[in-house]
Write an enzyme that holds these catalytic residues in place. Structure first.
Site, PDB file in Angstrom:
ATOM      1  N   TYR A  26      19.163   2.656  57.423  1.00  0.00           N
ATOM      2  CA  TYR A  26      19.749   1.221  57.729  1.00  0.00           C
ATOM      3  C   TYR A  26      18.115   0.000  57.292  1.00  0.00           C
ATOM      4  CZ  TYR A  26      24.203   1.748  59.332  1.00  0.00           C
ATOM      5  OH  TYR A  26      25.911   2.497  59.104  1.00  0.00           O
ATOM      6  N   ARG A  67      34.293  -5.792  64.393  1.00  0.00           N
ATOM      7  CA  ARG A  67      34.704  -4.340  65.651  1.00  0.00           C
ATOM      8  C   ARG A  67      33.002  -3.795  65.648  1.00  0.00           C
ATOM      9  NH1 ARG A  67      40.086  -1.674  63.959  1.00  0.00           N
ATOM     10  NH2 ARG A  67      41.367  -3.344  64.736  1.00  0.00           N
ATOM     11  N   ARG A 118      30.239  -3.851  69.575  1.00  0.00           N
ATOM     12  CA  ARG A 118      30.240  -2.503  69.788  1.00  0.00           C
ATOM     13  C   ARG A 118      29.138  -2.395  69.694  1.00  0.00           C
ATOM     14  NH1 ARG A 118      32.114   2.745  65.405  1.00  0.00           N
ATOM     15  NH2 ARG A 118      30.140   2.081  64.437  1.00  0.00           N
ATOM     16  N   LYS A 128      30.216  -5.109  65.375  1.00  0.00           N
ATOM     17  CA  LYS A 128      29.110  -6.658  65.666  1.00  0.00           C
ATOM     18  C   LYS A 128      29.320  -5.971  67.428  1.00  0.00           C
ATOM     19  CE  LYS A 128      29.831 -10.135  63.756  1.00  0.00           C
ATOM     20  NZ  LYS A 128      29.477 -11.623  63.566  1.00  0.00           N
ATOM     21  N   GLU A 152      35.959  14.198  62.285  1.00  0.00           N
ATOM     22  CA  GLU A 152      35.348  12.523  62.311  1.00  0.00           C
ATOM     23  C   GLU A 152      35.002  12.291  60.605  1.00  0.00           C
ATOM     24  OE1 GLU A 152      33.633   8.864  64.527  1.00  0.00           O
ATOM     25  OE2 GLU A 152      33.483  10.791  65.192  1.00  0.00           O
TER      26      GLU A 152
END
Length: 223
Positions: free
Chosen positions: A60, A153, A157, A155, A94
């Protein structure tokens, strides 16, 4: 008399797909207590500690530098999951190797985070795996969210590695999923299995009801 090895019966393989924050983990938790079901979450902890290096955080911060290392690690960990033997009749994972190839490698290429040689190396590895190993899927459950809902969502968590992920990236992931799993409504050239599309903009309580309504399809009892 020539003897042949017995064909090993593999489980019904379901990949739950969707954007960051679409509810994939909650989906797996909902089904993990079902008889005959074995669930496998994304090995995020492994990506955050590769010999002491947090590749997810590095990705990131500097995708141009770290995308190749990260995607190589993701491909390896996904391969490990899909090839793990199990006595369960249903194997739920997943995200998938196919997702990595037709979604996130394409994103890396589009963003310029993967150079042309790096992209080719990773796609060649995938093609080899597809030919040599049983990485097939039987059903894809696509938890479809709007980019805005997924971003909020994410943000909420407050995962440290995701703190600076912009809405523009979430939108790019959404667009890739739509291209891969929805297509133009007629053709999905790289879609490896039937797709069950569920509107995941709804609350968790509402989604649990939707899962129960589609239980037979999700468990491979009725497609």
């Amino acid at each position: 008399m020539t003897s042949y090895p017995k064909k090993i019966k593999r489980p019904f393989v379901v990949s739950v797909e969707g954007n960051i924050g679409s509810g994939k983990s909650s989906f797996l938790k909902h089904f993990q207590s079902q008889p005959g079901v074995k669930t496998y979450s994304e090995p995020v902890a492994d990506w955050c500690d590769v010999g002491g290096h947090n590749l997810l955080a590095l990705l990131y911060k500097n995708p141009e530098k770290w995308s190749f290392a990260f995607q190589s690690t993701v491909q390896l960990t996904r391969l490990n999951i899909i090839l793990q033997p199990t006595d369960a009749s249903v194997k739920m994972i997943e995200r998938s190797l196919q997702n990595n190839r037709f979604c996130f490698l394409e994103i890396g290429k589009k963003m310029g985070a993967l150079s042309p040689p790096e992209y080719v190396v990773l796609t060649k590895w995938y093609e080899w795996l597809e030919e040599k190993a049983d990485i097939g899927l039987d059903l894809i459950v696509y938890l479809k969210t709007s980019p805005e809902v997924a971003h909020q969502r994410m943000k909420n968590r407050q995962r440290a590695e995701e703190s600076e992920v912009p809405l523009s990236y979430i939108t790019l992931v959404h667009d890739c999923y739509e291209s891969w799993l929805v297509g133009d409504g007629q053709t999905r050239p790289h879609c490896p299995a039937p797709v069950l599309i569920l509107d995941a903009n709804r609350s968790l309580e509402e989604m649990f009801k939707v899962y129960e309504e589609n239980l037979d399809k999700i468990l491979g009892l009725h497609l």
